[in-house]
Write an enzyme that holds these catalytic residues in place. Structure first.
Site, PDB file in Angstrom:
ATOM      1  N   SER A 107     -32.896 131.013 -14.236  1.00  0.00           N
ATOM      2  CA  SER A 107     -31.687 130.885 -13.416  1.00  0.00           C
ATOM      3  C   SER A 107     -30.609 130.246 -14.280  1.00  0.00           C
ATOM      4  CB  SER A 107     -31.982 129.959 -12.230  1.00  0.00           C
ATOM      5  OG  SER A 107     -30.798 129.583 -11.560  1.00  0.00           O
TER       6      SER A 107
ATOM      7  N   TYR B 242     -35.760 122.432  -8.220  1.00  0.00           N
ATOM      8  CA  TYR B 242     -35.431 123.779  -8.703  1.00  0.00           C
ATOM      9  C   TYR B 242     -34.906 123.720 -10.139  1.00  0.00           C
ATOM     10  CZ  TYR B 242     -33.490 128.559  -8.378  1.00  0.00           C
ATOM     11  OH  TYR B 242     -33.202 129.892  -8.564  1.00  0.00           O
TER      12      TYR B 242
HETATM   13  P1  NAD Z   1     -35.978 135.836  -2.240  1.00  0.00           P
HETATM   14  O1  NAD Z   1     -36.265 134.640  -1.375  1.00  0.00           O
HETATM   15  O2  NAD Z   1     -35.019 136.853  -1.778  1.00  0.00           O
HETATM   16  O3  NAD Z   1     -37.344 136.568  -2.613  1.00  0.00           O
HETATM   17  C1  NAD Z   1     -38.433 135.828  -3.072  1.00  0.00           C
HETATM   18  C2  NAD Z   1     -39.665 136.692  -3.186  1.00  0.00           C
HETATM   19  O4  NAD Z   1     -40.749 135.827  -3.564  1.00  0.00           O
HETATM   20  C3  NAD Z   1     -40.085 137.343  -1.866  1.00  0.00           C
HETATM   21  O5  NAD Z   1     -40.718 138.566  -2.145  1.00  0.00           O
HETATM   22  C4  NAD Z   1     -41.104 136.340  -1.311  1.00  0.00           C
HETATM   23  O6  NAD Z   1     -42.028 136.914  -0.411  1.00  0.00           O
HETATM   24  C5  NAD Z   1     -41.775 135.908  -2.575  1.00  0.00           C
HETATM   25  N1  NAD Z   1     -42.437 134.618  -2.497  1.00  0.00           N
HETATM   26  C6  NAD Z   1     -41.958 133.443  -2.021  1.00  0.00           C
HETATM   27  N2  NAD Z   1     -42.901 132.493  -2.096  1.00  0.00           N
HETATM   28  C7  NAD Z   1     -44.001 133.082  -2.641  1.00  0.00           C
HETATM   29  C8  NAD Z   1     -45.291 132.634  -2.972  1.00  0.00           C
HETATM   30  N3  NAD Z   1     -45.675 131.372  -2.733  1.00  0.00           N
HETATM   31  N4  NAD Z   1     -46.164 133.514  -3.483  1.00  0.00           N
HETATM   32  C9  NAD Z   1     -45.821 134.806  -3.702  1.00  0.00           C
HETATM   33  N5  NAD Z   1     -44.592 135.288  -3.416  1.00  0.00           N
HETATM   34  C10 NAD Z   1     -43.698 134.430  -2.891  1.00  0.00           C
HETATM   35  O7  NAD Z   1     -35.523 135.221  -3.636  1.00  0.00           O
HETATM   36  P2  NAD Z   1     -34.611 135.881  -4.789  1.00  0.00           P
HETATM   37  O8  NAD Z   1     -33.221 135.390  -4.620  1.00  0.00           O
HETATM   38  O9  NAD Z   1     -34.867 137.314  -4.924  1.00  0.00           O
HETATM   39  O10 NAD Z   1     -35.204 135.086  -6.042  1.00  0.00           O
HETATM   40  C11 NAD Z   1     -36.128 135.657  -6.934  1.00  0.00           C
HETATM   41  C12 NAD Z   1     -36.174 134.803  -8.179  1.00  0.00           C
HETATM   42  O11 NAD Z   1     -34.880 134.780  -8.783  1.00  0.00           O
HETATM   43  C13 NAD Z   1     -36.545 133.339  -7.920  1.00  0.00           C
HETATM   44  O12 NAD Z   1     -37.359 132.848  -8.956  1.00  0.00           O
HETATM   45  C14 NAD Z   1     -35.204 132.650  -7.922  1.00  0.00           C
HETATM   46  O13 NAD Z   1     -35.308 131.297  -8.269  1.00  0.00           O
HETATM   47  C15 NAD Z   1     -34.481 133.444  -8.977  1.00  0.00           C
HETATM   48  N6  NAD Z   1     -33.025 133.362  -8.897  1.00  0.00           N
HETATM   49  C16 NAD Z   1     -32.357 133.808  -7.800  1.00  0.00           C
HETATM   50  C17 NAD Z   1     -30.976 133.707  -7.779  1.00  0.00           C
HETATM   51  C18 NAD Z   1     -30.153 134.195  -6.621  1.00  0.00           C
HETATM   52  O14 NAD Z   1     -28.929 133.965  -6.625  1.00  0.00           O
HETATM   53  N7  NAD Z   1     -30.712 134.876  -5.649  1.00  0.00           N
HETATM   54  C19 NAD Z   1     -30.292 133.147  -8.854  1.00  0.00           C
HETATM   55  C20 NAD Z   1     -31.018 132.699  -9.943  1.00  0.00           C
HETATM   56  C21 NAD Z   1     -32.392 132.821  -9.960  1.00  0.00           C
END
Ligand code: NAD
Length: 260
Positions: free
Chosen positions: A142, A155
């Site tokens: 991130s 985080y």
């Molecule tokens: P999201 O909440 O939309 O999706 C998360 C996914 O992870 C879902 O499929 C959920 O079911 C799964 N998940 C959650 N807990 C779990 C567990 N214990 N075991 C297995 N699966 C699990 O999140 P996102 O925004 O798509 O984020 C995905 C990744 O990208 C994360 O690591 C997040 O930190 C990172 N990220 C997101 C953003 C953003 O702006 N959305 C920015 C930077 C980094």
């Protein structure tokens, strides 16, 4: 480009992980989905991935906070597909609170899912990758792996740690055909971020649209979200031959967030 390759994408039943799974499938990869959600919806996602790739897709319900289940996910992928060529550590959660109020169990959970699960999955896939002398390990970190924001202690710590882990694995595999890199998204409009937008709208008594604009204005100079499809495109690039000497890097996809 990825015909004959097999990918495990953690946390891929929605958001960025699903975007990455679809992008890898569109290149012909066999994909193992993982994450939570409604079983019928997950089955229709799995079938959609099979249609995209013209290859097999599977699903495993491992909870990434549990090391034994992480190991079982990799074993099951190896059993079904015969190998794991591409590992995308994407599963992640967020929890927002000032450090004095940060519940210790939330700290443990964020660290377990956002950092420790990658240690367990990487050590499980590496022997097979070393045997074939080819592999791609992509850790979804991130902008918060490079810079901090208030109220996100767990985080930010986990994502900084994940970038450290990425560099170490890249060095340990540097003389092989295996690469390990991190992608560092800024704001991407997924359920994880929608929750933060809704909380901001409620707290500041503003519309959801105004809250979106405020969130972007605070951090992301482009004033626009990155998309799961764009992150998927970067993952495909990291799997290509062009990226064979990108090792231990953190690729920012953050609309200029960390350029400031
Ligand atoms: P999201 O909440 O939309 O999706 C998360 C996914 O992870 C879902 O499929 C959920 O079911 C799964 N998940 C959650 N807990 C779990 C567990 N214990 N075991 C297995 N699966 C699990 O999140 P996102 O925004 O798509 O984020 C995905 C990744 O990208 C994360 O690591 C997040 O930190 C990172 N990220 C997101 C953003 C953003 O702006 N959305 C920015 C930077 C980094």
């Amino acid at each position: 480009m990825l015909k004959g390759k097999t990918a495990v994408v953690t946390g891929s039943t929605g958001g960025i992980g699903l975007g990455i799974a679809q992008a890898l499938a569109a290149q012909g990869a066999e994909v193992m989905l993982n994450g939570f959600g409604d079983r019928k919806e997950i089955e229709s996602l799995r079938q959609g991935i099979e249609r995209l790739s013209g290859a097999k897709a599977a699903y495993h319900e491992a909870d990434m906070s549990k090391p034994a289940e992480v190991a079982a996910l990799v074993l099951d992928a190896e059993r079904i597909f015969g190998k794991v060529d591409i590992l995308v550590n994407n599963a992640g959660i967020q929890f927002v609170a000032p450090i004095e109020d940060f519940p210790a169990d939330k700290w443990d959970l964020v660290l377990a899912i956002n950092l420790t699960s990658s240690f367990h999955s990487i050590r499980a896939v590496l022997p097979g990758m070393r045997g074939r002398n080819w592999g791609r390990i992509i850790n979804i970190a991130s902008a918060h792996g490079l810079v901090a924001s208030a109220n996100k202690a767990a985080y930010v710590a986990a994502k900084h740690g994940l970038i450290g882990l990425t560099k170490t694995v890249a060095l340990e595999t540097a003389a092989t055909g295996i690469t390990c890199n991190a992608i560092c998204p800024g704001w991407v409009l997924t359920p994880l971020v929608q929750k933060q937008i809704d909380a901001l709208a409620q707290h500041d008594r503003m519309s959801v649209e105004a809250a979106k604009a405020k969130l972007l204005a605070e951090k992301q100079p482009s004033r626009d979200f990155a998309t799961p499809e764009q992150i998927g495109g970067i993952a495909v690039f990291l799997c290509s031959d062009a990226a064979a000497q990108i090792r231990g890097s953190s690729l920012s996809v953050d609309g200029g967030w960390t350029a400031q």
